[in-house]
Design a protein around this motif. Structure first.
Motif, PDB file in Angstrom:
ATOM      1  N   ALA A 102       0.834  -1.212   0.000  1.00 32.65           N
ATOM      2  CA  ALA A 102       0.000   0.000   0.000  1.00 32.65           C
ATOM      3  C   ALA A 102       0.863   1.254   0.000  1.00 32.65           C
ATOM      4  O   ALA A 102       0.548   2.246  -0.674  1.00 32.65           O
ATOM      5  N   SER A 103       1.965   1.249   0.755  1.00 35.95           N
ATOM      6  CA  SER A 103       2.858   2.405   0.809  1.00 35.95           C
ATOM      7  C   SER A 103       3.554   2.622  -0.523  1.00 35.95           C
ATOM      8  O   SER A 103       3.704   3.763  -0.991  1.00 35.95           O
ATOM      9  N   VAL A 104       3.991   1.520  -1.151  1.00 37.33           N
ATOM     10  CA  VAL A 104       4.624   1.626  -2.470  1.00 37.33           C
ATOM     11  C   VAL A 104       3.651   2.231  -3.478  1.00 37.33           C
ATOM     12  O   VAL A 104       4.013   3.109  -4.262  1.00 37.33           O
ATOM     13  N   GLN A 105       2.403   1.793  -3.425  1.00 37.84           N
ATOM     14  CA  GLN A 105       1.399   2.317  -4.339  1.00 37.84           C
ATOM     15  C   GLN A 105       1.151   3.810  -4.104  1.00 37.84           C
ATOM     16  O   GLN A 105       1.051   4.594  -5.051  1.00 37.84           O
ATOM     17  N   THR A 106       1.074   4.209  -2.832  1.00 35.24           N
ATOM     18  CA  THR A 106       0.847   5.616  -2.508  1.00 35.24           C
ATOM     19  C   THR A 106       2.003   6.478  -2.983  1.00 35.24           C
ATOM     20  O   THR A 106       1.792   7.557  -3.570  1.00 35.24           O
ATOM     21  N   TYR A 107       3.231   6.038  -2.734  1.00 39.82           N
ATOM     22  CA  TYR A 107       4.397   6.789  -3.189  1.00 39.82           C
ATOM     23  C   TYR A 107       4.464   6.827  -4.714  1.00 39.82           C
ATOM     24  O   TYR A 107       4.907   7.816  -5.308  1.00 39.82           O
ATOM     25  N   PHE A 108       4.032   5.739  -5.350  1.00 40.93           N
ATOM     26  CA  PHE A 108       4.015   5.711  -6.816  1.00 40.93           C
ATOM     27  C   PHE A 108       3.089   6.793  -7.357  1.00 40.93           C
ATOM     28  O   PHE A 108       3.401   7.465  -8.344  1.00 40.93           O
ATOM     29  N   TYR A 109       1.928   6.963  -6.731  1.00 37.62           N
ATOM     30  CA  TYR A 109       1.002   8.006  -7.165  1.00 37.62           C
ATOM     31  C   TYR A 109       1.667   9.385  -7.094  1.00 37.62           C
ATOM     32  O   TYR A 109       1.482  10.222  -7.981  1.00 37.62           O
ATOM     33  N   ALA A 110       2.435   9.620  -6.025  1.00 38.77           N
ATOM     34  CA  ALA A 110       3.096  10.913  -5.853  1.00 38.77           C
ATOM     35  C   ALA A 110       4.126  11.157  -6.952  1.00 38.77           C
ATOM     36  O   ALA A 110       4.160  12.228  -7.563  1.00 38.77           O
ATOM     37  N   VAL A 111       4.971  10.160  -7.215  1.00 38.29           N
ATOM     38  CA  VAL A 111       6.040  10.329  -8.202  1.00 38.29           C
ATOM     39  C   VAL A 111       5.472  10.376  -9.616  1.00 38.29           C
ATOM     40  O   VAL A 111       5.887  11.200 -10.440  1.00 38.29           O
ATOM     41  N   SER A 112       4.508   9.509  -9.929  1.00 39.56           N
ATOM     42  CA  SER A 112       3.934   9.514 -11.273  1.00 39.56           C
ATOM     43  C   SER A 112       3.180  10.813 -11.533  1.00 39.56           C
ATOM     44  O   SER A 112       3.178  11.327 -12.655  1.00 39.56           O
ATOM     45  N   ASP A 113       2.543  11.368 -10.507  1.00 39.30           N
ATOM     46  CA  ASP A 113       1.857  12.650 -10.652  1.00 39.30           C
ATOM     47  C   ASP A 113       2.855  13.750 -10.982  1.00 39.30           C
ATOM     48  O   ASP A 113       2.576  14.651 -11.771  1.00 39.30           O
ATOM     49  N   CYS A 114       4.036  13.670 -10.367  1.00 38.68           N
ATOM     50  CA  CYS A 114       5.099  14.643 -10.647  1.00 38.68           C
ATOM     51  C   CYS A 114       5.545  14.549 -12.099  1.00 38.68           C
ATOM     52  O   CYS A 114       5.676  15.566 -12.790  1.00 38.68           O
ATOM     53  N   PHE A 115       5.770  13.320 -12.610  1.00 39.69           N
ATOM     54  CA  PHE A 115       6.198  13.142 -13.991  1.00 39.69           C
ATOM     55  C   PHE A 115       5.103  13.563 -14.970  1.00 39.69           C
ATOM     56  O   PHE A 115       5.390  14.126 -16.031  1.00 39.69           O
ATOM     57  N   LYS A 116       3.864  13.305 -14.623  1.00 35.77           N
ATOM     58  CA  LYS A 116       2.755  13.707 -15.492  1.00 35.77           C
ATOM     59  C   LYS A 116       2.693  15.232 -15.596  1.00 35.77           C
ATOM     60  O   LYS A 116       2.490  15.779 -16.687  1.00 35.77           O
ATOM     61  N   TRP A 117       2.883  15.883 -14.462  1.00 30.21           N
ATOM     62  CA  TRP A 117       2.895  17.354 -14.455  1.00 30.21           C
ATOM     63  C   TRP A 117       4.067  17.877 -15.277  1.00 30.21           C
ATOM     64  O   TRP A 117       3.909  18.814 -16.078  1.00 30.21           O
ATOM     65  N   ALA A 118       5.243  17.280 -15.094  1.00 28.82           N
ATOM     66  CA  ALA A 118       6.440  17.731 -15.814  1.00 28.82           C
ATOM     67  C   ALA A 118       6.319  17.470 -17.310  1.00 28.82           C
ATOM     68  O   ALA A 118       6.808  18.267 -18.127  1.00 28.82           O
ATOM     69  N   THR A 119       5.659  16.390 -17.696  1.00 23.26           N
ATOM     70  CA  THR A 119       5.474  16.082 -19.118  1.00 23.26           C
ATOM     71  C   THR A 119       4.583  17.109 -19.784  1.00 23.26           C
ATOM     72  O   THR A 119       4.854  17.557 -20.901  1.00 23.26           O
ATOM     73  N   ARG A 120       3.513  17.505 -19.099  1.00 20.92           N
ATOM     74  CA  ARG A 120       2.601  18.508 -19.663  1.00 20.92           C
ATOM     75  C   ARG A 120       3.319  19.829 -19.904  1.00 20.92           C
ATOM     76  O   ARG A 120       2.996  20.560 -20.840  1.00 20.92           O
ATOM     77  N   ARG A 121       4.296  20.141 -19.063  1.00 23.71           N
ATOM     78  CA  ARG A 121       5.021  21.403 -19.172  1.00 23.71           C
ATOM     79  C   ARG A 121       6.347  21.276 -19.920  1.00 23.71           C
ATOM     80  O   ARG A 121       7.158  22.177 -19.907  1.00 23.71           O
ATOM     81  N   LYS A 122       6.550  20.119 -20.525  1.00 21.10           N
ATOM     82  CA  LYS A 122       7.726  19.859 -21.354  1.00 21.10           C
ATOM     83  C   LYS A 122       9.031  20.071 -20.589  1.00 21.10           C
ATOM     84  O   LYS A 122       9.996  20.625 -21.106  1.00 21.10           O
ATOM     85  N   LEU A 123       9.042  19.620 -19.348  1.00 17.61           N
ATOM     86  CA  LEU A 123      10.238  19.729 -18.519  1.00 17.61           C
ATOM     87  C   LEU A 123      11.050  18.442 -18.521  1.00 17.61           C
ATOM     88  O   LEU A 123      12.091  18.366 -17.874  1.00 17.61           O
ATOM     89  N   VAL A 124      10.564  17.436 -19.230  1.00 21.54           N
ATOM     90  CA  VAL A 124      11.263  16.150 -19.333  1.00 21.54           C
ATOM     91  C   VAL A 124      11.457  15.835 -20.815  1.00 21.54           C
ATOM     92  O   VAL A 124      10.761  16.392 -21.677  1.00 21.54           O
ATOM     93  N   PRO A 125      12.393  14.953 -21.165  1.00 25.25           N
ATOM     94  CA  PRO A 125      12.670  14.642 -22.582  1.00 25.25           C
ATOM     95  C   PRO A 125      11.459  14.044 -23.293  1.00 25.25           C
ATOM     96  O   PRO A 125      10.575  13.450 -22.673  1.00 25.25           O
ATOM     97  N   GLU A 126      11.422  14.212 -24.612  1.00 22.10           N
ATOM     98  CA  GLU A 126      10.318  13.676 -25.408  1.00 22.10           C
ATOM     99  C   GLU A 126      10.279  12.154 -25.373  1.00 22.10           C
ATOM    100  O   GLU A 126       9.231  11.551 -25.615  1.00 22.10           O
ATOM    101  N   ARG A 127      11.423  11.506 -25.068  1.00 22.64           N
ATOM    102  CA  ARG A 127      11.423  10.039 -25.002  1.00 22.64           C
ATOM    103  C   ARG A 127      10.593   9.531 -23.823  1.00 22.64           C
ATOM    104  O   ARG A 127      10.270   8.350 -23.760  1.00 22.64           O
ATOM    105  N   PHE A 128      10.248  10.433 -22.886  1.00 25.14           N
ATOM    106  CA  PHE A 128       9.326  10.057 -21.813  1.00 25.14           C
ATOM    107  C   PHE A 128       7.903  10.124 -22.362  1.00 25.14           C
ATOM    108  O   PHE A 128       7.154  11.059 -22.112  1.00 25.14           O
TER     109      PHE A 128
END
Length: 254
Positions: A102-128
């Motif tokens: 359950a903790s791994v899943q909760t932390y995954f939501y936090a990190v994946s939400d960060c990457f999703k936000w960064a992808t929308r703002r083009k702060l990560v490479p296009e290969r993501f």
């Protein structure tokens, strides 16, 4: 009347059309995503997300990534999958055991939400490619099976216990007699309200005199988890307990 300063729209459009996007460091991405989340989530959610991102930063550091100097270009597209696998093996400082599912899943939501936000703002490479990245990570994470909540039949005994406590008298030791009486009335009202309405603790603490109509109401409209509005109800015993507590109060606080 002072109007707020309007944004420079031509400059913003020019920045969007620019093919070269400024690439912040990984640490800056994590911090900025958390600042963005702060404006939309509850404080407990923010605390959980902060813990998850801190855990992710520890993983990167142990993997040889300096988050304060390197950008997301230093990360592989399988970063979330690698982190999930690491989480399942990494012993925690206090218990010495790995994080639970359950903790791994909760932390995954936090990190994946960060990457999703960064992808929308083009702060990560296009290969993501976010759709593929998230799907692969979710497949690695797997489905968490959990039992639905079970009602503990002993819970009403707590309310009955407080209801049967005698009202403090002149012989009571310790604090002021009036304070002791108010504390008992408050505890009765709180426990009845929690049991009868099904509200969360934080939701109960947001109520004021107007919400409960000084003890005469049997329902209230609250803003609960996820900033969602809903109506909660409680029984007559709870209404009487609330009224008894509020009528005993002599202060003007709402």
């Amino acid at each position: 009347l002072v109007l707020p300063a309007a944004p420079d729209l031509p400059r913003l459009r020019a920045a969007e059309d620019c093919t070269i996007v400024d690439q912040p460091t990984i640490a800056a991405i994590l911090e900025r995503s958390l600042e963005w989340k702060t404006g939309t989530a509850a404080k407990h959610t923010i605390r959980t997300y902060r813990d998850g991102l801190r855990h992710f930063s520890e993983f990167l550091s142990m993997s040889g990534i300096n988050t304060f100097e390197e950008t997301a270009d230093a990360l592989p597209a399988s970063i979330l999958e690698e982190w999930i696998v690491w989480c399942r093996k990494r012993p925690m400082h206090r218990s010495g055991r790995p994080l639970g599912p359950a903790s791994v899943q909760t932390y995954f939501y936090a990190v994946s939400d960060c990457f999703k936000w960064a992808t929308r703002r083009k702060l990560v490479p296009e290969r993501f490619r976010w759709a593929e990245m998230a799907a692969n990570a979710a497949e690695t994470l797997g489905k968490l099976y959990s039992r639905s909540a079970r009602h503990d039949r002993r819970v009403p005994l707590l309310v009955a216990y407080v209801d049967n406590l005698p009202m403090p008298t002149q012989g009571t030791r310790g604090a002021n007699l009036e304070v002791k009486r108010l504390e008992l009335l408050r505890d009765r009202a709180l426990l009845h309200l929690l049991l009868s309405s099904g509200m969360r603790r934080e939701e109960v603490l947001t109520l004021n005199r107007v919400d409960v109509e000084d003890g005469w109401a049997t329902s209230a409209v609250i803003i609960g988890k996820g900033s969602k509005e809903r109506t909660v109800f409680w029984d007559t015993e709870t209404q009487l307990a609330l009224r008894a507590y509020l009528e005993a109060r002599t202060d003007p606080y709402p």
